[in-house]
Design an enzyme around this catalytic site. Structure first.
Site, mmCIF file in Angstrom:
data_model
loop_
_atom_site.group_PDB
_atom_site.id
_atom_site.type_symbol
_atom_site.label_atom_id
_atom_site.label_comp_id
_atom_site.label_asym_id
_atom_site.label_seq_id
_atom_site.Cartn_x
_atom_site.Cartn_y
_atom_site.Cartn_z
ATOM 1 N N GLY A 11 0.853 -1.305 0.310
ATOM 2 C CA GLY A 11 0.065 -0.092 0.059
ATOM 3 C C GLY A 11 0.250 1.395 0.313
ATOM 4 N N ARG A 64 -14.879 -13.963 -10.904
ATOM 5 C CA ARG A 64 -14.139 -12.951 -11.191
ATOM 6 C C ARG A 64 -15.533 -12.102 -10.477
ATOM 7 N NH1 ARG A 64 -10.228 -11.890 -12.127
ATOM 8 N NH2 ARG A 64 -9.225 -13.889 -12.870
ATOM 9 N N MET A 89 -3.913 -6.853 -7.100
ATOM 10 C CA MET A 89 -3.290 -8.342 -7.515
ATOM 11 C C MET A 89 -4.084 -8.982 -8.696
ATOM 12 S SD MET A 89 -0.092 -7.376 -7.419
ATOM 13 C CE MET A 89 0.641 -8.629 -7.815
ATOM 14 N N ARG A 90 -5.634 -8.234 -8.985
ATOM 15 C CA ARG A 90 -6.670 -8.777 -9.823
ATOM 16 C C ARG A 90 -6.578 -8.187 -11.003
ATOM 17 N NH1 ARG A 90 -8.462 -13.115 -7.534
ATOM 18 N NH2 ARG A 90 -11.074 -13.203 -8.667
ATOM 19 N N LEU A 92 -10.074 -6.557 -13.444
ATOM 20 C CA LEU A 92 -10.752 -6.586 -12.769
ATOM 21 C C LEU A 92 -12.250 -7.160 -14.320
ATOM 22 C CD1 LEU A 92 -10.500 -2.671 -12.077
ATOM 23 C CD2 LEU A 92 -10.926 -4.763 -11.120
ATOM 24 N N ASN A 106 -4.350 2.905 -12.519
ATOM 25 C CA ASN A 106 -3.364 1.688 -12.270
ATOM 26 C C ASN A 106 -2.086 2.304 -12.411
ATOM 27 O OD1 ASN A 106 -2.332 -0.783 -10.937
ATOM 28 N ND2 ASN A 106 -1.954 -1.375 -13.590
ATOM 29 N N HIS A 108 2.060 1.153 -13.176
ATOM 30 C CA HIS A 108 2.998 -0.496 -13.043
ATOM 31 C C HIS A 108 4.449 -0.119 -13.441
ATOM 32 C CE1 HIS A 108 3.329 -4.347 -15.039
ATOM 33 N NE2 HIS A 108 4.238 -3.104 -16.033
ATOM 34 N N ASP A 140 -7.992 -0.534 -19.117
ATOM 35 C CA ASP A 140 -9.107 -1.073 -19.847
ATOM 36 C C ASP A 140 -9.034 -3.224 -19.430
ATOM 37 O OD1 ASP A 140 -6.975 -2.430 -21.303
ATOM 38 O OD2 ASP A 140 -7.377 -0.944 -23.253
#
Ligand code: GRF
Length: 199
Positions: A11, A64, A89-90, A92, A106, A108, A140
């Protein structure tokens, strides 16, 4: 703008966003909730310490879509307009993305489109690149693919390990995510093709 942040672990990007909102750097915004899919996420304590409501919504063997539906309900209940993924870590679901069109961001740890997916810093070292960095982008339906909001380069040194490089990129991630959100919350941008154009 009301912001919801999704985390799965440490976090540190979430903390950078919360602090930037609290000190007014990210203008006229509130972090309404921090949601983790992992009960063990260290970020939960850090959010609580900063006075932010936290929720844990684990997958619990659901699909999901079912898992995301519960998260969407909690975000909508709080009128969240912007969803920031910060080490979430999932993937969408399509429905999640439809519910927040161009309102999910996000960070990266590479210069996308290079080194998508897990272990981007290790991928950069193994490839032998001399420069990598970090990217803030819209989310996306494809992995690490949405329109790019901001990027920052970071030099790779010959003696870098995955850990030393990750730590150096992380310092830039915090500043870059805040810078990107500072611009997004002003709502004065448009997306033309793949380009985010700030007015
Ligand atoms: C960061 O490196 C971020 O770029 C990636 O996951 C890591 C999360 O770190 N998506 P933290 O939880 O924000 O400290």
């Amino acid at each position: 703008m009301k912001i919801g942040i999704l985390i799965s672990g440490r976090g540190s990007n979430m903390v950078a966003i919360v602090e930037a909102v609290q000190n007014g750097l990210i203008f006229d915004s509130d972090v309404s909730v921090v949601i983790s899919d992992k009960t063990s996420a260290e970020g939960l304590t850090k959010a609580k310490e900063r006075g932010i409501e936290t929720l844990v919504i684990t997958r619990k063997g659901r699909t999901r879509e079912e898992h995301d539906a519960e998260i969407i309900i909690e975000l909508k209940k709080r009128d969240v307009e912007l969803v920031c993924l910060a080490g979430y870590m999932r993937f969408l679901s399509s429905e999640f993305i439809r519910q927040f069109p161009n309102r999910i961001t996000n960070i990266h740890p590479s210069l996308l489109p290079s080194f998508k997916g897990l272990d981007a810093q290790r991928q950069a070292i193994e490839y032998g690149v001399k420069v990598t960095g970090c990217t803030v982008h819209f989310v996306d339906e494809d992995l690490d693919h949405g329109a790019i909001i901001a990027q920052k380069t970071v030099e790779v040194f010959d003696d870098d390990t995955t850990e030393s490089l990750a730590a150096r990129i992380l310092e830039h991630e915090h500043a870059l995510y805040v810078e990107g959100l500072t611009r997004i919350v002003k709502r004065n941008f448009e997306i033309v093709g793949r380009k985010v154009i700030f007015k």
